[in-house]
Scaffold this motif. Structure first.
Motif, short mmCIF file in Angstrom:
data_model
loop_
_atom_site.label_atom_id
_atom_site.label_comp_id
_atom_site.label_asym_id
_atom_site.label_seq_id
_atom_site.Cartn_x
_atom_site.Cartn_y
_atom_site.Cartn_z
N GLY A 39 0.85 1.88 13.70
CA GLY A 39 0.17 0.87 12.89
C GLY A 39 0.92 -0.45 12.84
O GLY A 39 0.30 -1.51 12.76
N ARG A 40 2.25 -0.39 12.88
CA ARG A 40 3.03 -1.65 12.77
C ARG A 40 2.73 -2.60 13.92
O ARG A 40 2.88 -3.81 13.76
N ASP A 41 2.29 -2.06 15.07
CA ASP A 41 1.96 -2.92 16.21
C ASP A 41 0.79 -3.86 15.90
O ASP A 41 0.61 -4.88 16.56
N ARG A 42 -0.04 -3.48 14.89
CA ARG A 42 -1.20 -4.31 14.54
C ARG A 42 -0.87 -5.36 13.49
O ARG A 42 -1.73 -6.16 13.12
N LEU A 43 0.37 -5.35 12.99
CA LEU A 43 0.71 -6.26 11.89
C LEU A 43 1.49 -7.49 12.35
O LEU A 43 2.03 -8.23 11.52
N GLY A 44 1.55 -7.69 13.67
CA GLY A 44 2.16 -8.89 14.23
C GLY A 44 3.60 -9.04 13.80
O GLY A 44 4.37 -8.08 13.83
N ASP A 45 3.97 -10.26 13.35
CA ASP A 45 5.37 -10.50 13.00
C ASP A 45 5.62 -10.40 11.49
O ASP A 45 6.64 -10.86 10.99
N THR A 46 4.68 -9.80 10.76
CA THR A 46 4.89 -9.61 9.32
C THR A 46 6.09 -8.68 9.10
O THR A 46 6.09 -7.56 9.60
N PRO A 47 7.11 -9.11 8.34
CA PRO A 47 8.25 -8.22 8.09
C PRO A 47 7.83 -7.02 7.23
O PRO A 47 7.19 -7.19 6.19
N ASP A 74 0.86 -1.19 0.00
CA ASP A 74 0.00 0.00 0.00
C ASP A 74 0.89 1.23 0.00
O ASP A 74 2.09 1.14 0.25
N ASP A 75 0.28 2.39 -0.26
CA ASP A 75 1.10 3.62 -0.27
C ASP A 75 1.48 4.04 1.13
O ASP A 75 2.58 4.53 1.36
N LEU A 76 0.57 3.80 2.11
CA LEU A 76 0.78 4.40 3.42
C LEU A 76 0.25 3.52 4.54
O LEU A 76 -0.85 2.97 4.43
N LEU A 77 1.05 3.39 5.60
CA LEU A 77 0.64 2.67 6.81
C LEU A 77 0.28 3.71 7.87
O LEU A 77 1.15 4.46 8.31
N ALA A 78 -1.02 3.77 8.22
CA ALA A 78 -1.46 4.73 9.25
C ALA A 78 -1.76 3.95 10.52
O ALA A 78 -0.83 3.57 11.24
N THR A 79 -3.02 3.64 10.81
CA THR A 79 -3.34 2.87 12.02
C THR A 79 -3.09 1.37 11.83
O THR A 79 -3.12 0.61 12.80
N GLY A 80 -2.89 0.95 10.59
CA GLY A 80 -2.60 -0.45 10.30
C GLY A 80 -3.83 -1.32 10.10
O GLY A 80 -3.71 -2.49 9.77
N GLY A 81 -5.01 -0.73 10.26
CA GLY A 81 -6.24 -1.52 10.14
C GLY A 81 -6.42 -2.14 8.76
O GLY A 81 -6.79 -3.32 8.65
N THR A 82 -6.16 -1.35 7.72
CA THR A 82 -6.36 -1.84 6.34
C THR A 82 -5.39 -2.97 6.03
O THR A 82 -5.77 -4.00 5.49
N ALA A 83 -4.12 -2.75 6.36
CA ALA A 83 -3.10 -3.77 6.06
C ALA A 83 -3.35 -5.02 6.89
O ALA A 83 -3.21 -6.14 6.38
N ALA A 84 -3.74 -4.86 8.18
CA ALA A 84 -3.99 -6.02 9.03
C ALA A 84 -5.14 -6.85 8.46
O ALA A 84 -5.06 -8.08 8.41
N ALA A 85 -6.20 -6.18 8.00
CA ALA A 85 -7.35 -6.90 7.41
C ALA A 85 -6.93 -7.62 6.14
O ALA A 85 -7.34 -8.76 5.89
N THR A 86 -6.08 -6.99 5.33
CA THR A 86 -5.63 -7.59 4.08
C THR A 86 -4.75 -8.81 4.37
O THR A 86 -4.88 -9.85 3.70
N ILE A 87 -3.89 -8.70 5.39
CA ILE A 87 -3.04 -9.84 5.78
C ILE A 87 -3.92 -11.00 6.25
O ILE A 87 -3.67 -12.17 5.91
N ARG A 88 -4.99 -10.69 7.00
CA ARG A 88 -5.91 -11.76 7.46
C ARG A 88 -6.58 -12.43 6.26
O ARG A 88 -6.77 -13.65 6.23
N LEU A 89 -6.96 -11.62 5.27
CA LEU A 89 -7.62 -12.17 4.06
C LEU A 89 -6.69 -13.14 3.33
O LEU A 89 -7.13 -14.21 2.90
#
Ligand code: AMP
Length: 173
Positions: A155-163, A118-133
């Protein structure tokens, strides 16, 4: 080349109090856009990436160009109701509102190595949902790449151990 100088701050968009990081000023400049794509791809040149999942809508621009550079396929993660075939969906909270993201159910096969862009990591909600998908469909998320991180939103705190791979971090608004 300092890519930060190509990002335009737009105050109070789309809501009062938000400083919107406008990447269209970077896209306008062929050299800056090219350098951004080159740098985004760098960590993945010697790693297996089968698919890039780009998040609507600015993730399509960066993810699409990266897929061409890395020689892999591209999967759009879209807002609800936009994809024509059967989809899987995840809900998430945005910096400014609620939304959901969908992927075609047959886009990712079990065991595929997937890079989320994605272009931008803010709260991480969008990326976290996409990773779950991606996980729901049996894909392996090898990493997530962003042009910009708003570090102060954690936001990175919501992405777990994803590099994560990020080109520019803004620590304050
Ligand atoms: P989030 O789920 O909070 O990490 O939000 C990330 C998504 O919202 C990305 O697709 C961004 O394009 C967009 N976004 C959120 N905040 C901003 C911002 N301040 N400037 C530009 N885009 C933003």
């Amino acid at each position: 080349m300092d890519l930060k100088t190509f990002i335009r701050d737009v105050y109070d968009f789309p809501k009062k109090g938000i400083v919107f990081k406008d990447i269209t000023t970077l896209l306008l400049h062929a050299g800056a856009f090219g350098e951004a794509i080159r740098m985004l791809c760098e960590p993945y040149l010697d790693r297996p990436v089968d698919l890039i999942v780009g998040i609507e809508s600015r993730g399509f621009i960066f993810g699409g160009a990266m897929a061409r550079e890395l020689g892999c396929g591209f999967v759009p993660a879209r807002k609800p109701g936009k994809l024509p075939a059967e989809t899987v969906r995840e809900e998430y909270t945005l910096e400014y509102g609620n939304d959901a993201v969908e992927i075609h159910a047959d886009a990712i096969r079990r065991g595929m190595n997937v890079l989320v862009v994605d272009d931008l990591l803010a709260t991480g909600g969008t990326a976290a949902a996409t990773i779950r998908l991606v996980g729901k469909l049996g894909g392996m998320v090898t990493g997530a790449a962003f042009l910009i991180e708003l570090g102060f939103l954690k936001g990175r705190d919501r992405l777990g151990d994803t590099p994560l791979h990020v080109l520019m971090n803004f620590e304050s608004e």
